[in-house]
Design a protein around this motif. Sequence first.
Motif, PDB file in Angstrom:
ATOM      1  N   TRP A  16       7.746  -6.926   2.714  1.00  0.00           N
ATOM      2  CA  TRP A  16       6.819  -7.937   2.205  1.00  0.00           C
ATOM      3  C   TRP A  16       5.454  -7.337   1.905  1.00  0.00           C
ATOM      4  O   TRP A  16       4.757  -7.757   0.992  1.00  0.00           O
ATOM      5  CB  TRP A  16       6.667  -9.070   3.223  1.00  0.00           C
ATOM      6  N   TYR A  17       5.081  -6.342   2.704  1.00  0.00           N
ATOM      7  CA  TYR A  17       3.794  -5.668   2.511  1.00  0.00           C
ATOM      8  C   TYR A  17       3.705  -5.098   1.101  1.00  0.00           C
ATOM      9  O   TYR A  17       2.709  -5.283   0.394  1.00  0.00           O
ATOM     10  CB  TYR A  17       3.661  -4.561   3.561  1.00  0.00           C
ATOM     11  N   ALA A  18       4.764  -4.419   0.683  1.00  0.00           N
ATOM     12  CA  ALA A  18       4.800  -3.832  -0.661  1.00  0.00           C
ATOM     13  C   ALA A  18       4.812  -4.908  -1.732  1.00  0.00           C
ATOM     14  O   ALA A  18       4.175  -4.762  -2.785  1.00  0.00           O
ATOM     15  CB  ALA A  18       6.022  -2.929  -0.794  1.00  0.00           C
ATOM     16  N   MET A  22       2.062  -5.221  -4.677  1.00  0.00           N
ATOM     17  CA  MET A  22       2.479  -5.138  -6.078  1.00  0.00           C
ATOM     18  C   MET A  22       2.163  -6.426  -6.830  1.00  0.00           C
ATOM     19  O   MET A  22       1.780  -6.389  -8.008  1.00  0.00           O
ATOM     20  CB  MET A  22       3.966  -4.825  -6.165  1.00  0.00           C
ATOM     21  N   THR A  23       2.304  -7.569  -6.169  1.00  0.00           N
ATOM     22  CA  THR A  23       1.964  -8.843  -6.806  1.00  0.00           C
ATOM     23  C   THR A  23       0.483  -8.867  -7.166  1.00  0.00           C
ATOM     24  O   THR A  23       0.098  -9.277  -8.269  1.00  0.00           O
ATOM     25  CB  THR A  23       2.287 -10.024  -5.877  1.00  0.00           C
ATOM     26  N   GLY A  24      -0.355  -8.430  -6.234  1.00  0.00           N
ATOM     27  CA  GLY A  24      -1.791  -8.381  -6.490  1.00  0.00           C
ATOM     28  C   GLY A  24      -2.140  -7.429  -7.626  1.00  0.00           C
ATOM     29  O   GLY A  24      -2.963  -7.757  -8.488  1.00  0.00           O
ATOM     30  N   ARG A 131      -3.961  -9.009   1.474  1.00  0.00           N
ATOM     31  CA  ARG A 131      -4.211  -9.285   2.893  1.00  0.00           C
ATOM     32  C   ARG A 131      -3.056 -10.038   3.552  1.00  0.00           C
ATOM     33  O   ARG A 131      -2.881  -9.966   4.781  1.00  0.00           O
ATOM     34  CB  ARG A 131      -5.505 -10.077   3.062  1.00  0.00           C
ATOM     35  N   TRP A 132      -2.241 -10.735   2.748  1.00  0.00           N
ATOM     36  CA  TRP A 132      -1.101 -11.422   3.332  1.00  0.00           C
ATOM     37  C   TRP A 132      -0.015 -10.441   3.767  1.00  0.00           C
ATOM     38  O   TRP A 132       0.839 -10.773   4.589  1.00  0.00           O
ATOM     39  CB  TRP A 132      -0.560 -12.470   2.359  1.00  0.00           C
ATOM     40  N   TYR A 172      -9.410 -14.929   6.657  1.00  0.00           N
ATOM     41  CA  TYR A 172     -10.817 -15.089   6.293  1.00  0.00           C
ATOM     42  C   TYR A 172     -11.177 -14.194   5.111  1.00  0.00           C
ATOM     43  O   TYR A 172     -11.859 -14.613   4.181  1.00  0.00           O
ATOM     44  CB  TYR A 172     -11.721 -14.753   7.488  1.00  0.00           C
ATOM     45  N   GLU A 173     -10.707 -12.955   5.159  1.00  0.00           N
ATOM     46  CA  GLU A 173     -11.021 -12.031   4.060  1.00  0.00           C
ATOM     47  C   GLU A 173     -10.309 -12.441   2.779  1.00  0.00           C
ATOM     48  O   GLU A 173     -10.862 -12.319   1.686  1.00  0.00           O
ATOM     49  CB  GLU A 173     -10.659 -10.600   4.435  1.00  0.00           C
ATOM     50  N   SER A 174      -9.087 -12.926   2.905  1.00  0.00           N
ATOM     51  CA  SER A 174      -8.339 -13.374   1.732  1.00  0.00           C
ATOM     52  C   SER A 174      -9.058 -14.531   1.055  1.00  0.00           C
ATOM     53  O   SER A 174      -9.247 -14.541  -0.169  1.00  0.00           O
ATOM     54  CB  SER A 174      -6.928 -13.795   2.140  1.00  0.00           C
ATOM     55  N   VAL A 175      -9.482 -15.505   1.840  1.00  0.00           N
ATOM     56  CA  VAL A 175     -10.188 -16.669   1.297  1.00  0.00           C
ATOM     57  C   VAL A 175     -11.535 -16.257   0.711  1.00  0.00           C
ATOM     58  O   VAL A 175     -11.938 -16.741  -0.357  1.00  0.00           O
ATOM     59  CB  VAL A 175     -10.372 -17.745   2.389  1.00  0.00           C
TER      60      VAL A 175
END
Length: 259
Positions: A16-18, A22-24, A131-132, A172-175
């Motif tokens: 999921w990390y990858a 990659m989505t980002g 970050r997710w 928090y960082e994602s938001v």
Amino acid sequence: MINPIAFQIGPFAIHWYAICIMTGVILAVYLAMKEAPRKNIIPDDILDFILIAFPISIIGARLYYVAFEWSYYSQHLSEIVAVWNGGIAIYGGLIAGAIILFIFSYYRVINPIDFLDIAAPGVMIAQAIGRWGNFINQEAYGRAVKSLNYLPSFIQKQMFIEGSYRVPTFLYESVWNLIGFAIVLVFRRRPKLLKQGEIASFYLIWYGIGRFVIEGMRTDSLMVGGLRVSQWLSVILVIVGISFAIWQRKGKNVPYYQK
């Protein structure tokens, strides 16, 4: 707990990390390609750039992390390449990516400031999504707390680490990055509001401030001499961002981003 492996294809495990990273990256590239013609940059140049910069940025991010955790990796050399298990530092990736951007811009005769302006919003959204991946890997978290009742149950469960709920600093960082991205989208279309380079400056300031505050909440920060490395770098980013914005604002022949 969410399984960090999304699915397997034969012997290959897709994490999921990858997928988050990659989505980002894909979304960032798409947004930059859409914006490129406004700055007289060929969209194909964006693709060429990312094909070079992305792998080098991953290497830079990993080397940065390994360098500050060398006491561990010196005893586990085989794990240095295991980026799928987490352990990359965004600052290392940003530094490597910025170096490649300036070199690439020179050879393609592209104004690097324009390139930075169109890339910055995509970087923010990519970081928000990336970050997710930390969330799924149960990293980039804060101190232990009694409960996380203000959050959805799936986040609460994943943030139950080592017998305690943990402050979801990844969230928090994602938001924070998502809000910064939205601000740029709103204001960059305002005529004669932002000057060339001020979107890039905004990114440095916005991300630097957010990262400085959020890094102070984390318990897994890279440290040097008892100090958080990312907080020092955040201060530098803010100073550079403010200084460059002032420089551009005072420049006599600096064009507006949107005329």
